[in-house]
Design a protein around this motif. Structure first.
Motif, PDB file in Angstrom:
ATOM      1  N   ALA A  84     108.528  29.758  46.706  1.00 12.07           N
ATOM      2  CA  ALA A  84     108.281  31.205  46.812  1.00 12.07           C
ATOM      3  C   ALA A  84     108.226  31.577  48.294  1.00 12.07           C
ATOM      4  CB  ALA A  84     106.984  31.570  46.107  1.00 12.07           C
ATOM      5  N   PRO A  85     109.370  31.545  48.984  1.00 11.30           N
ATOM      6  CA  PRO A  85     109.359  31.709  50.440  1.00 11.30           C
ATOM      7  C   PRO A  85     108.872  33.070  50.943  1.00 11.30           C
ATOM      8  CG  PRO A  85     111.609  31.730  49.602  1.00 11.30           C
ATOM      9  CD  PRO A  85     110.712  31.355  48.455  1.00 11.30           C
ATOM     10  N   ARG A  86     108.834  34.081  50.097  1.00  8.88           N
ATOM     11  CA  ARG A  86     108.351  35.395  50.544  1.00  8.88           C
ATOM     12  C   ARG A  86     106.860  35.599  50.272  1.00  8.88           C
ATOM     13  NH1 ARG A  86     112.896  39.224  48.196  1.00  8.88           N
ATOM     14  NH2 ARG A  86     112.117  40.798  49.620  1.00  8.88           N
ATOM     15  N   ALA A  87     106.229  34.604  49.652  1.00  5.86           N
ATOM     16  CA  ALA A  87     104.794  34.687  49.364  1.00  5.86           C
ATOM     17  C   ALA A  87     103.981  34.477  50.638  1.00  5.86           C
ATOM     18  CB  ALA A  87     104.411  33.639  48.323  1.00  5.86           C
ATOM     19  N   ARG A  88     102.749  34.915  50.606  1.00  6.27           N
ATOM     20  CA  ARG A  88     101.818  34.708  51.712  1.00  6.27           C
ATOM     21  C   ARG A  88     100.783  33.683  51.287  1.00  6.27           C
ATOM     22  NH1 ARG A  88     102.033  40.771  52.022  1.00  6.27           N
ATOM     23  NH2 ARG A  88     103.607  41.177  53.603  1.00  6.27           N
ATOM     24  N   LEU A  89     100.118  33.096  52.257  1.00  6.63           N
ATOM     25  CA  LEU A  89      99.247  31.960  51.992  1.00  6.63           C
ATOM     26  C   LEU A  89      97.848  32.198  52.550  1.00  6.63           C
ATOM     27  CD1 LEU A  89      99.278  28.952  50.999  1.00  6.63           C
ATOM     28  CD2 LEU A  89      99.848  28.348  53.347  1.00  6.63           C
ATOM     29  N   ALA A  90      96.857  31.875  51.756  1.00  3.15           N
ATOM     30  CA  ALA A  90      95.470  31.827  52.216  1.00  3.15           C
ATOM     31  C   ALA A  90      95.008  30.383  52.032  1.00  3.15           C
ATOM     32  CB  ALA A  90      94.588  32.776  51.411  1.00  3.15           C
ATOM     33  N   VAL A  91      94.429  29.810  53.070  1.00  7.78           N
ATOM     34  CA  VAL A  91      94.028  28.409  53.090  1.00  7.78           C
ATOM     35  C   VAL A  91      92.517  28.320  52.939  1.00  7.78           C
ATOM     36  CG1 VAL A  91      93.976  26.331  54.517  1.00  7.78           C
ATOM     37  CG2 VAL A  91      95.951  27.866  54.635  1.00  7.78           C
ATOM     38  N   TYR A  92      92.061  27.463  52.037  1.00  5.31           N
ATOM     39  CA  TYR A  92      90.630  27.239  51.828  1.00  5.31           C
ATOM     40  C   TYR A  92      90.400  25.730  51.828  1.00  5.31           C
ATOM     41  CZ  TYR A  92      90.712  32.110  50.445  1.00  5.31           C
ATOM     42  OH  TYR A  92      90.886  33.476  50.435  1.00  5.31           O
ATOM     43  N   LYS A  93      90.026  25.167  52.967  1.00  9.59           N
ATOM     44  CA  LYS A  93      89.850  23.721  53.119  1.00  9.59           C
ATOM     45  C   LYS A  93      88.461  23.326  52.651  1.00  9.59           C
ATOM     46  CE  LYS A  93      89.875  20.103  56.660  1.00  9.59           C
ATOM     47  NZ  LYS A  93      90.039  19.881  58.116  1.00  9.59           N
ATOM     48  N   ALA A  94      88.413  22.686  51.476  1.00  5.09           N
ATOM     49  CA  ALA A  94      87.139  22.247  50.909  1.00  5.09           C
ATOM     50  C   ALA A  94      87.112  20.735  50.709  1.00  5.09           C
ATOM     51  CB  ALA A  94      86.891  22.950  49.575  1.00  5.09           C
ATOM     52  N   CYS A  95      88.231  20.050  50.929  1.00  2.44           N
ATOM     53  CA  CYS A  95      88.331  18.599  50.762  1.00  2.44           C
ATOM     54  C   CYS A  95      88.533  17.960  52.130  1.00  2.44           C
ATOM     55  CB  CYS A  95      89.495  18.239  49.844  1.00  2.44           C
ATOM     56  SG  CYS A  95      89.298  18.913  48.183  1.00  2.44           S
ATOM     57  N   TRP A  96      87.937  16.790  52.310  1.00  2.00           N
ATOM     58  CA  TRP A  96      87.944  16.116  53.606  1.00  2.00           C
ATOM     59  C   TRP A  96      88.237  14.646  53.430  1.00  2.00           C
ATOM     60  CZ3 TRP A  96      86.847  19.057  57.989  1.00  2.00           C
ATOM     61  CH2 TRP A  96      86.426  20.370  57.729  1.00  2.00           C
ATOM     62  N   GLY A  97      88.847  14.046  54.443  1.00  2.00           N
ATOM     63  CA  GLY A  97      89.194  12.635  54.449  1.00  2.00           C
ATOM     64  C   GLY A  97      90.693  12.479  54.535  1.00  2.00           C
ATOM     65  N   ASP A  98      91.142  11.327  55.023  1.00  2.00           N
ATOM     66  CA  ASP A  98      92.577  11.104  55.134  1.00  2.00           C
ATOM     67  C   ASP A  98      92.987   9.896  54.310  1.00  2.00           C
ATOM     68  OD1 ASP A  98      92.016   8.801  56.602  1.00  2.00           O
ATOM     69  OD2 ASP A  98      92.407   9.743  58.519  1.00  2.00           O
ATOM     70  N   THR A  99      94.200   9.426  54.500  1.00  2.00           N
ATOM     71  CA  THR A  99      94.714   8.334  53.675  1.00  2.00           C
ATOM     72  C   THR A  99      94.015   7.012  53.959  1.00  2.00           C
ATOM     73  OG1 THR A  99      96.465   7.973  55.295  1.00  2.00           O
ATOM     74  CG2 THR A  99      96.988   9.391  53.422  1.00  2.00           C
ATOM     75  N   ASP A 100      93.360   6.859  55.102  1.00  2.00           N
ATOM     76  CA  ASP A 100      92.662   5.616  55.428  1.00  2.00           C
ATOM     77  C   ASP A 100      91.232   5.580  54.906  1.00  2.00           C
ATOM     78  OD1 ASP A 100      94.206   5.693  58.666  1.00  2.00           O
ATOM     79  OD2 ASP A 100      94.886   4.706  56.840  1.00  2.00           O
ATOM     80  N   ARG A 101      90.734   6.691  54.444  1.00  2.00           N
ATOM     81  CA  ARG A 101      89.360   6.780  53.955  1.00  2.00           C
ATOM     82  C   ARG A 101      89.357   7.441  52.587  1.00  2.00           C
ATOM     83  NH1 ARG A 101      86.932  10.173  58.696  1.00  2.00           N
ATOM     84  NH2 ARG A 101      89.046  10.922  58.754  1.00  2.00           N
ATOM     85  N   ASN A 102      88.231   7.349  51.930  1.00  2.00           N
ATOM     86  CA  ASN A 102      88.105   8.073  50.674  1.00  2.00           C
ATOM     87  C   ASN A 102      87.996   9.552  50.958  1.00  2.00           C
ATOM     88  OD1 ASN A 102      88.073   5.776  49.047  1.00  2.00           O
ATOM     89  ND2 ASN A 102      85.887   5.486  49.381  1.00  2.00           N
ATOM     90  N   ALA A 103      88.820  10.328  50.311  1.00  2.00           N
ATOM     91  CA  ALA A 103      88.727  11.780  50.438  1.00  2.00           C
ATOM     92  C   ALA A 103      87.715  12.290  49.429  1.00  2.00           C
ATOM     93  CB  ALA A 103      90.082  12.420  50.199  1.00  2.00           C
ATOM     94  N   THR A 104      87.066  13.378  49.760  1.00  2.00           N
ATOM     95  CA  THR A 104      86.110  13.969  48.837  1.00  2.00           C
ATOM     96  C   THR A 104      86.160  15.486  48.924  1.00  2.00           C
ATOM     97  OG1 THR A 104      83.816  13.895  48.051  1.00  2.00           O
ATOM     98  CG2 THR A 104      84.125  14.007  50.420  1.00  2.00           C
ATOM     99  N   CYS A 105      85.859  16.101  47.818  1.00  2.00           N
ATOM    100  CA  CYS A 105      85.743  17.552  47.734  1.00  2.00           C
ATOM    101  C   CYS A 105      84.337  17.837  47.223  1.00  2.00           C
ATOM    102  CB  CYS A 105      86.772  18.129  46.761  1.00  2.00           C
ATOM    103  SG  CYS A 105      88.463  17.665  47.113  1.00  2.00           S
ATOM    104  N   GLY A 106      83.498  18.390  48.062  1.00  2.00           N
ATOM    105  CA  GLY A 106      82.144  18.701  47.632  1.00  2.00           C
ATOM    106  C   GLY A 106      82.131  19.820  46.606  1.00  2.00           C
ATOM    107  N   ASP A 107      81.311  19.662  45.574  1.00  2.00           N
ATOM    108  CA  ASP A 107      81.244  20.677  44.518  1.00  2.00           C
ATOM    109  C   ASP A 107      80.904  22.056  45.077  1.00  2.00           C
ATOM    110  OD1 ASP A 107      81.804  18.699  42.666  1.00  2.00           O
ATOM    111  OD2 ASP A 107      79.713  18.463  42.031  1.00  2.00           O
ATOM    112  N   ALA A 108      79.893  22.119  45.947  1.00  2.00           N
ATOM    113  CA  ALA A 108      79.493  23.410  46.512  1.00  2.00           C
ATOM    114  C   ALA A 108      80.612  23.998  47.368  1.00  2.00           C
ATOM    115  CB  ALA A 108      78.207  23.262  47.330  1.00  2.00           C
ATOM    116  N   SER A 109      81.327  23.143  48.115  1.00  2.00           N
ATOM    117  CA  SER A 109      82.436  23.612  48.944  1.00  2.00           C
ATOM    118  C   SER A 109      83.558  24.194  48.101  1.00  2.00           C
ATOM    119  CB  SER A 109      82.987  22.466  49.804  1.00  2.00           C
ATOM    120  OG  SER A 109      82.051  22.058  50.767  1.00  2.00           O
ATOM    121  N   VAL A 110      83.910  23.501  47.028  1.00  2.00           N
ATOM    122  CA  VAL A 110      84.985  23.967  46.149  1.00  2.00           C
ATOM    123  C   VAL A 110      84.593  25.289  45.492  1.00  2.00           C
ATOM    124  CG1 VAL A 110      86.293  23.463  44.046  1.00  2.00           C
ATOM    125  CG2 VAL A 110      85.955  21.680  45.763  1.00  2.00           C
TER     126      VAL A 110
END
Length: 126
Positions: A84-110
């Protein structure tokens, strides 16, 4: 921007107000319930460290890139664009961690991110 859009561009590490534009119209980040060990080395901002969010976003809303191809082989030459190249994006970063560590998404953050997205006037959540 849509007339009902009420979001904001929350800044932080390597993500300033000019990171929001006609494509990325809003960005927020949430880290209150994330363990400190997962936050070490992360961007304390909407920017993603591993590139997963950026890749997913470009797959969905990426604009046209002419003469795109795999650099080394020249395969897949042509025009690349998101679904959908004409769509706009809103980013909400609630998950943390990268491929070398366990990623997690806190319930309250989500839940806070979902609440903010609804209040901001987002049409589609994924």
């Amino acid at each position: 921007m849509p007339a009902r859009w009420k979001g904001k561009c929350q800044t932080g590490a390597d993500f300033n107000a000019t990171s929001c534009n006609r494509k990325i119209i809003g960005a927020r980040w949430y880290s209150g319930d994330i363990p400190d060990e997962l936050l070490k080395g992360e961007y304390m901002s909407p920017r993603d460290l591993s590139g997963h969010g950026t890749h997913a976003a470009s797959t969905i809303v990426g604009g046209q890139v002419w003469n795109a191809s795999h650099r080394q082989s020249g395969l897949a030459a042509g025009v690349a664009r998101g679904g959908a190249p004409r769509a706009r994006l809103a980013v909400y970063k609630a998950c943390w961690g990268d491929t070398d560590r366990n990623a997690t998404c806190g319930d309250a953050s989500v839940l806070a991110a979902i609440d903010d997205a609804i209040n901001d006037g987002v049409d589609v959540l994924s």
